[in-house]
Enzyme design. Structure first.
Site, PDB file in Angstrom:
ATOM      1  N   ARG A   1      45.205  15.058  -0.292  1.00 20.13           N
ATOM      2  CA  ARG A   1      46.201  13.976  -0.209  1.00 20.13           C
ATOM      3  C   ARG A   1      47.248  14.208   0.858  1.00 20.13           C
ATOM      4  O   ARG A   1      47.563  13.324   1.646  1.00 20.13           O
ATOM      5  CB  ARG A   1      46.932  13.830  -1.541  1.00 20.13           C
ATOM      6  CG  ARG A   1      46.171  13.140  -2.608  1.00 20.13           C
ATOM      7  CD  ARG A   1      46.616  13.673  -3.954  1.00 20.13           C
ATOM      8  NE  ARG A   1      46.160  15.038  -4.086  1.00 20.13           N
ATOM      9  CZ  ARG A   1      44.948  15.359  -4.525  1.00 20.13           C
ATOM     10  NH1 ARG A   1      44.132  14.445  -4.929  1.00 20.13           N
ATOM     11  NH2 ARG A   1      44.557  16.620  -4.575  1.00 20.13           N
ATOM     12  N   THR A   2      47.838  15.418   0.845  1.00 17.98           N
ATOM     13  CA  THR A   2      48.972  15.671   1.742  1.00 17.98           C
ATOM     14  C   THR A   2      48.511  15.576   3.194  1.00 17.98           C
ATOM     15  O   THR A   2      49.157  14.933   4.021  1.00 17.98           O
ATOM     16  CB  THR A   2      49.582  17.061   1.433  1.00 17.98           C
ATOM     17  OG1 THR A   2      49.877  17.114   0.040  1.00 17.98           O
ATOM     18  CG2 THR A   2      50.847  17.291   2.225  1.00 17.98           C
TER      19      THR A   2
ATOM     20  N   LYS B   1      43.116  36.853  13.671  1.00 17.30           N
ATOM     21  CA  LYS B   1      43.085  38.053  14.522  1.00 17.30           C
ATOM     22  C   LYS B   1      44.294  38.951  14.277  1.00 17.30           C
ATOM     23  O   LYS B   1      44.489  39.934  14.978  1.00 17.30           O
ATOM     24  CB  LYS B   1      43.063  37.640  15.994  1.00 17.30           C
ATOM     25  CG  LYS B   1      41.877  36.791  16.379  1.00 17.30           C
ATOM     26  CD  LYS B   1      41.924  36.472  17.872  1.00 17.30           C
ATOM     27  CE  LYS B   1      40.882  35.446  18.247  1.00 17.30           C
ATOM     28  NZ  LYS B   1      41.108  34.916  19.585  1.00 17.30           N
TER      29      LYS B   1
ATOM     30  N   ARG C   1      51.431  23.861   5.970  1.00 20.03           N
ATOM     31  CA  ARG C   1      51.138  24.283   4.584  1.00 20.03           C
ATOM     32  C   ARG C   1      50.656  25.721   4.654  1.00 20.03           C
ATOM     33  O   ARG C   1      49.827  26.064   5.502  1.00 20.03           O
ATOM     34  CB  ARG C   1      50.075  23.404   3.950  1.00 20.03           C
ATOM     35  CG  ARG C   1      49.577  23.988   2.630  1.00 20.03           C
ATOM     36  CD  ARG C   1      48.758  23.033   1.830  1.00 20.03           C
ATOM     37  NE  ARG C   1      49.580  21.997   1.228  1.00 20.03           N
ATOM     38  CZ  ARG C   1      49.185  21.228   0.213  1.00 20.03           C
ATOM     39  NH1 ARG C   1      47.982  21.397  -0.299  1.00 20.03           N
ATOM     40  NH2 ARG C   1      49.974  20.305  -0.279  1.00 20.03           N
TER      41      ARG C   1
ATOM     42  N   HIS D   1      57.589  21.931  -2.186  1.00 19.48           N
ATOM     43  CA  HIS D   1      56.731  20.888  -1.618  1.00 19.48           C
ATOM     44  C   HIS D   1      57.613  19.631  -1.502  1.00 19.48           C
ATOM     45  O   HIS D   1      57.473  18.679  -2.266  1.00 19.48           O
ATOM     46  CB  HIS D   1      55.545  20.655  -2.564  1.00 19.48           C
ATOM     47  CG  HIS D   1      54.411  19.870  -1.991  1.00 19.48           C
ATOM     48  ND1 HIS D   1      54.482  19.197  -0.787  1.00 19.48           N
ATOM     49  CD2 HIS D   1      53.155  19.643  -2.475  1.00 19.48           C
ATOM     50  CE1 HIS D   1      53.318  18.604  -0.566  1.00 19.48           C
ATOM     51  NE2 HIS D   1      52.499  18.858  -1.572  1.00 19.48           N
TER      52      HIS D   1
HETATM   53  C1  NCD Z   1      49.983  19.801  -5.193  1.00 24.95           C
HETATM   54  C2  NCD Z   1      50.206  21.021  -4.354  1.00 24.95           C
HETATM   55  O1  NCD Z   1      49.474  21.274  -3.400  1.00 24.95           O
HETATM   56  O2  NCD Z   1      51.174  21.724  -4.638  1.00 24.95           O
HETATM   57  N1  NCD Z   1      49.080  18.915  -4.638  1.00 24.95           N
HETATM   58  C3  NCD Z   1      49.586  17.989  -3.782  1.00 24.95           C
HETATM   59  O3  NCD Z   1      50.012  18.279  -2.688  1.00 24.95           O
HETATM   60  N2  NCD Z   1      49.644  16.747  -4.242  1.00 24.95           N
HETATM   61  C4  NCD Z   1      49.761  20.050  -6.607  1.00 24.95           C
HETATM   62  C5  NCD Z   1      48.720  21.006  -7.026  1.00 24.95           C
HETATM   63  O4  NCD Z   1      47.981  21.578  -6.223  1.00 24.95           O
HETATM   64  O5  NCD Z   1      48.639  21.219  -8.235  1.00 24.95           O
END
Ligand code: NCD
Length: 327
Positions: A55-56, A85, A106, A134
């Site tokens: 999703r993100t 590396k 991320r 997040h």
């Molecule tokens: C979440 C995350 O990555 O922290 N997912 C997301 O980005 N919607 C939640 C999760 O992984 O449980």
């Protein structure tokens, strides 16, 4: 001054939040009406994902493209970047930052996004760092609460599940603490309680909160319930197996959902654990069509919120200057 979006403790300013939500409303309408929002042609977003994402990643990339920007980067940075590396994150950023205007990152380590921001001359947006934060998820969560409940203050709002190993609960808790009069209910087994640092923050901010393992007593009073999966990748597999045994007492079934108020909502950042929890998902599949369930709308709201945020960063408008310092 360069502003970064790393931690929801930076997002205290109500004018920032309201301005961002109004902007998101406009982008949402434009998408709905099929209108073009490509006002940032020539900008480049670098999307650096060291951890899996559906999703993100999709919504950030789409947000950038719908604004006319280009997207570069890698979604498998652990293997396809020089980290493989032995390069540090700091070096990777110092060596590449002329190539883009915004970095969306991320990373599996807590604090990685802040480390990136500390050396970066371009805005860094945290798309999830370890068990820590997040922030864009929390923004789309509050946007969804505003959309579905018509307000973000004076709510009785519950969180259920693994509250200690997930980053979304932490980010959203801080944001809801910045609103007025919200009462928070943290529902979990003892081993999954929220950490002390957040509880102290809430106490200091004068936010009323309660911790319980009895979901059924709380459900009838809640305006909203935020369900989270067990973050099995961050706990030992024996611990996961053990906790799963009694976990059905927290699962959202049709019966439990019907105990909630008529206009209440059930949210989830997704993904829902289904395959990994061998038939014990935290939200039962038949809930997907329940009127309380808003998690697919919530997830789709990520697009217009991320467009609003990228637009703010690209245009460095008034909202940009309302982003606070990184704690
Ligand atoms: C979440 C995350 O990555 O922290 N997912 C997301 O980005 N919607 C939640 C999760 O992984 O449980």
């Amino acid at each position: 001054m360069i502003r970064h979006v790393i931690d929801t403790r930076q997002l205290k300013n109500r004018n920032f939040l309201e301005g961002l939500f109004l902007k998101a409303d406009k982008f949402k309408e434009a998408i709905h009406d099929g209108n073009d929002s490509r006002i940032h042609a020539g900008k480049i977003v670098c999307s650096l994902f060291y951890e899996p994402s559906t999703r993100t990643k999709i919504s950030f990339d789409s947000a950038a493209k719908r604004l006319g920007a280009e997207v570069i980067g890698t979604e498998n940075a652990r293997e396809f970047s020089s980290e493989y590396k032995g390069e540090t994150l700091e070096h990777a950023i110092l060596a590449t930052q002329d190539s883009y205007d915004v970095l969306v990152i991320r990373h599996p380590e807590d604090g990685a996004a802040k480390r990136a921001a500390l050396v970066s001359k371009k805005t860094v947006i945290n798309a999830g760092d370890g068990n820590n934060q997040h922030p864009t998820q929390a923004l789309l969560d509050v946007y969804t609460i505003r959309q579905k409940l018509g307000r973000t203050d004076n709510l009785k709002f519950g969180f259920v599940g693994d509250l200690s190993h997930g980053r979304t609960v932490k980010s959203l808790t801080y944001l809801l603490a910045h609103m007025k009069g919200n009462e928070l209910f943290f529902i979990s087994p003892a081993e999954f309680r929220l950490n002390q640092e957040i509880l102290e923050y809430l106490a200091k901010a004068g936010v009323k909160y309660y911790q319980t393992d009895d979901i059924d007593s709380v459900l009838p009073i809640l305006d909203g319930l935020y369900v989270t999966r067990i973050q099995w990748e961050r706990i030992a597999s024996q611990e996961f197996e053990k906790v799963l045994e009694g976990y059905d007492r927290f699962a959202i079934t049709l019966e439990r959902a019907d105990k909630m108020k008529n206009d209440s909502i059930i949210m989830h950042p997704l993904p829902i654990n289904n395959m990994k929890s061998s038939g014990h998902p935290e939200i039962h599949p038949e809930m997907d069509r329940h009127p309380h369930a808003v998690y697919f709308d919530q997830s789709n709201n990520g697009l217009c919120i991320r467009m609003a945020l990228l637009d703010t960063v690209f245009s460095k408008d008034n909202l940009y200057n309302l982003i606070g310092d990184i704690p």
